[in-house]
Design a protein around this motif. Sequence first.
Motif, PDB file in Angstrom:
ATOM      1  N   ARG A 188      56.740  11.910 -26.711  1.00  0.00           N
ATOM      2  CA  ARG A 188      55.964  12.682 -25.619  1.00  0.00           C
ATOM      3  C   ARG A 188      56.948  13.922 -25.242  1.00  0.00           C
ATOM      4  O   ARG A 188      56.269  15.063 -25.227  1.00  0.00           O
ATOM      5  CB  ARG A 188      55.713  11.800 -24.539  1.00  0.00           C
ATOM      6  CG  ARG A 188      54.539  12.254 -23.701  1.00  0.00           C
ATOM      7  CD  ARG A 188      54.548  11.389 -22.671  1.00  0.00           C
ATOM      8  NE  ARG A 188      53.365  10.279 -22.784  1.00  0.00           N
ATOM      9  CZ  ARG A 188      53.548   9.017 -22.230  1.00  0.00           C
ATOM     10  NH1 ARG A 188      54.352   8.833 -21.267  1.00  0.00           N
ATOM     11  NH2 ARG A 188      52.677   8.087 -22.504  1.00  0.00           N
TER      12      ARG A 188
ATOM     13  N   ALA B  52      47.087  17.611 -23.511  1.00  0.00           N
ATOM     14  CA  ALA B  52      46.856  16.717 -22.473  1.00  0.00           C
ATOM     15  C   ALA B  52      45.795  15.727 -23.126  1.00  0.00           C
ATOM     16  O   ALA B  52      45.947  14.429 -22.975  1.00  0.00           O
ATOM     17  CB  ALA B  52      46.156  17.415 -21.252  1.00  0.00           C
ATOM     18  N   LEU B  53      44.964  16.194 -24.053  1.00  0.00           N
ATOM     19  CA  LEU B  53      44.211  15.344 -24.809  1.00  0.00           C
ATOM     20  C   LEU B  53      44.950  14.411 -25.786  1.00  0.00           C
ATOM     21  O   LEU B  53      44.674  13.279 -25.988  1.00  0.00           O
ATOM     22  CB  LEU B  53      43.216  16.021 -25.628  1.00  0.00           C
ATOM     23  CG  LEU B  53      41.748  16.468 -24.760  1.00  0.00           C
ATOM     24  CD1 LEU B  53      41.059  17.541 -25.766  1.00  0.00           C
ATOM     25  CD2 LEU B  53      41.086  15.356 -24.297  1.00  0.00           C
TER      26      LEU B  53
ATOM     27  N   GLN C 282      51.631   6.484 -33.197  1.00  0.00           N
ATOM     28  CA  GLN C 282      50.954   5.370 -32.714  1.00  0.00           C
ATOM     29  C   GLN C 282      52.065   4.309 -33.178  1.00  0.00           C
ATOM     30  O   GLN C 282      52.778   4.415 -33.982  1.00  0.00           O
ATOM     31  CB  GLN C 282      49.799   4.785 -33.498  1.00  0.00           C
ATOM     32  CG  GLN C 282      48.882   4.062 -33.063  1.00  0.00           C
ATOM     33  CD  GLN C 282      48.156   3.232 -33.735  1.00  0.00           C
ATOM     34  OE1 GLN C 282      48.384   3.192 -35.011  1.00  0.00           O
ATOM     35  NE2 GLN C 282      47.271   2.447 -33.097  1.00  0.00           N
TER      36      GLN C 282
ATOM     37  N   THR D  26      49.878   3.214 -21.708  1.00  0.00           N
ATOM     38  CA  THR D  26      48.543   2.728 -22.269  1.00  0.00           C
ATOM     39  C   THR D  26      48.027   2.931 -23.461  1.00  0.00           C
ATOM     40  O   THR D  26      47.575   2.087 -24.058  1.00  0.00           O
ATOM     41  CB  THR D  26      47.419   3.167 -21.037  1.00  0.00           C
ATOM     42  OG1 THR D  26      47.746   4.690 -21.206  1.00  0.00           O
ATOM     43  CG2 THR D  26      47.512   2.533 -19.855  1.00  0.00           C
ATOM     44  N   GLU D  27      48.582   4.108 -24.134  1.00  0.00           N
ATOM     45  CA  GLU D  27      48.060   4.485 -25.435  1.00  0.00           C
ATOM     46  C   GLU D  27      49.105   4.670 -26.231  1.00  0.00           C
ATOM     47  O   GLU D  27      50.127   4.873 -25.797  1.00  0.00           O
ATOM     48  CB  GLU D  27      47.043   5.836 -25.258  1.00  0.00           C
ATOM     49  CG  GLU D  27      47.756   6.939 -24.648  1.00  0.00           C
ATOM     50  CD  GLU D  27      47.311   8.093 -24.486  1.00  0.00           C
ATOM     51  OE1 GLU D  27      46.706   8.718 -23.377  1.00  0.00           O
ATOM     52  OE2 GLU D  27      46.784   8.667 -25.804  1.00  0.00           O
ATOM     53  N   GLY D  28      48.702   4.444 -27.424  1.00  0.00           N
ATOM     54  CA  GLY D  28      49.661   4.608 -28.657  1.00  0.00           C
ATOM     55  C   GLY D  28      50.312   3.350 -29.022  1.00  0.00           C
ATOM     56  O   GLY D  28      51.205   3.344 -29.882  1.00  0.00           O
ATOM     57  N   LEU D  29      49.741   2.279 -28.247  1.00  0.00           N
ATOM     58  CA  LEU D  29      50.602   0.955 -28.387  1.00  0.00           C
ATOM     59  C   LEU D  29      49.679  -0.012 -28.721  1.00  0.00           C
ATOM     60  O   LEU D  29      48.521  -0.331 -27.946  1.00  0.00           O
ATOM     61  CB  LEU D  29      51.063   0.852 -26.970  1.00  0.00           C
ATOM     62  CG  LEU D  29      52.370   0.226 -26.692  1.00  0.00           C
ATOM     63  CD1 LEU D  29      53.613   0.835 -27.492  1.00  0.00           C
ATOM     64  CD2 LEU D  29      52.574   0.099 -25.236  1.00  0.00           C
TER      65      LEU D  29
END
Lengths: 101, 317
Positions: B118, B148-149, B156, B180-183
């Motif tokens: 990030r 942001a998207l 991942q 929350t995401e990529g996990l």
Amino acid sequence: MLGRATALRRGLQVAAGRTRGPDSGRGSAQPAGLDPALLGLLVCPLSKRPLRYEESSNELINEELGIAYPVVDGIPNMIPQAARKIEAEPPHPTGEESTQS
Amino acid sequence: MAASIGAAPCRTLFRRSCGKRLSAAWGLLGGARGLVAQGETHLGFQTVPEAEKEQRVYQVFESVAKKYDIMNDSMSFGIHRLWKDILLHQMNPYPGTQLLDVAGGTGDIAFRFINYVRSQREYRLRQKLKSHQNLSWQEISKSYQEEALKPLGGSQVVICDINKEMVKVGKQKAQLLGYTEGLSWVVGNAEELPFDDDKFDIYTIAFGIRNVTHIDQALQEAYRVLQPGGRFLCLEFSQVNNPLISRLYDLYSFQVIPVLGEIIAGDWKSYQYLVESIRQFPAQEEFKAMIEDAGFLKVEYRNLTAGIVAIHSGFKL
């Protein structure tokens, strides 16, 4: 603290601008679905063949070997010992030990 | 040292630690890492049938799962965080990387990976905007929207651990910290990974491989699931090269750590297993040879903290 974490999480999701299927973190009311991103990645650990996701029983099924891996709280359990052998009849919820190849 | 811990269990602790010191001494002198019978393997300093090891290790981690992070901080005085940070720096992932974190349990490596990717992406975005001085405000807002998207740029991480309890703790931690995401979380065996060939860019296993019954199988599976050009990274306790530090380290390991385990996690035996399993794990060069046997090339290792911990790295080419 939990409220702040929830707000933070919601903020992140809004910023991301996309929903990720069933949000398995939002309390126990949600069904424990499988993350769709994982489905493309997972194969049977024994035969390395693709799996089919069965919504109704929440399992990943390997048709060839006739075994099903359970998905608990959105986390697939891909240990061969945890898999259930599928007989010809419809699946029942109790798990059994599968026979190892 | 045992006397400073507490009043009542002091004497039993001291007696127990004496016995442990003897077995430790035997281990150091006699080379307990020697031969075992066919079909048997090491469980710390004990010898157990191979079939049993996996079950016993599972029980160890099942019992310590909730206190795992606290124990890590106490035992290593927080230094384990530095080790993991160094691993990430060596990994240097770029946005878009697919990471498989095996034995990832409570998610330390995965969370660091996400942070790293990030911040890399933000940095690149800033550089891009800086270099294009005459962008219109529409273009600028569009690039921020893109960021942001896809804040991770398509990266991942899949966390795979054999132990359901560790994965549960890890998932709760992720929700608490806001990852929350990529996990993605999977319960799976490092010796039989439920992933297809050539899937991941990077495979990491941090402080996990010494608990695997068949290390060579785990290495072969690592080779299989990595893409050509993919990198294998292993962060693991190793052999200390300096004799003075080695003595201090042994003293600390066998006298203090199991006691800490008893006080904080209520589990002496698990932490006794921990320090014994560290002694049983192959030294840097031997492990490097095992990695090369699995097919990895350009295998290197680097010692951290005088060899207490080592990062082994190899490429699938």
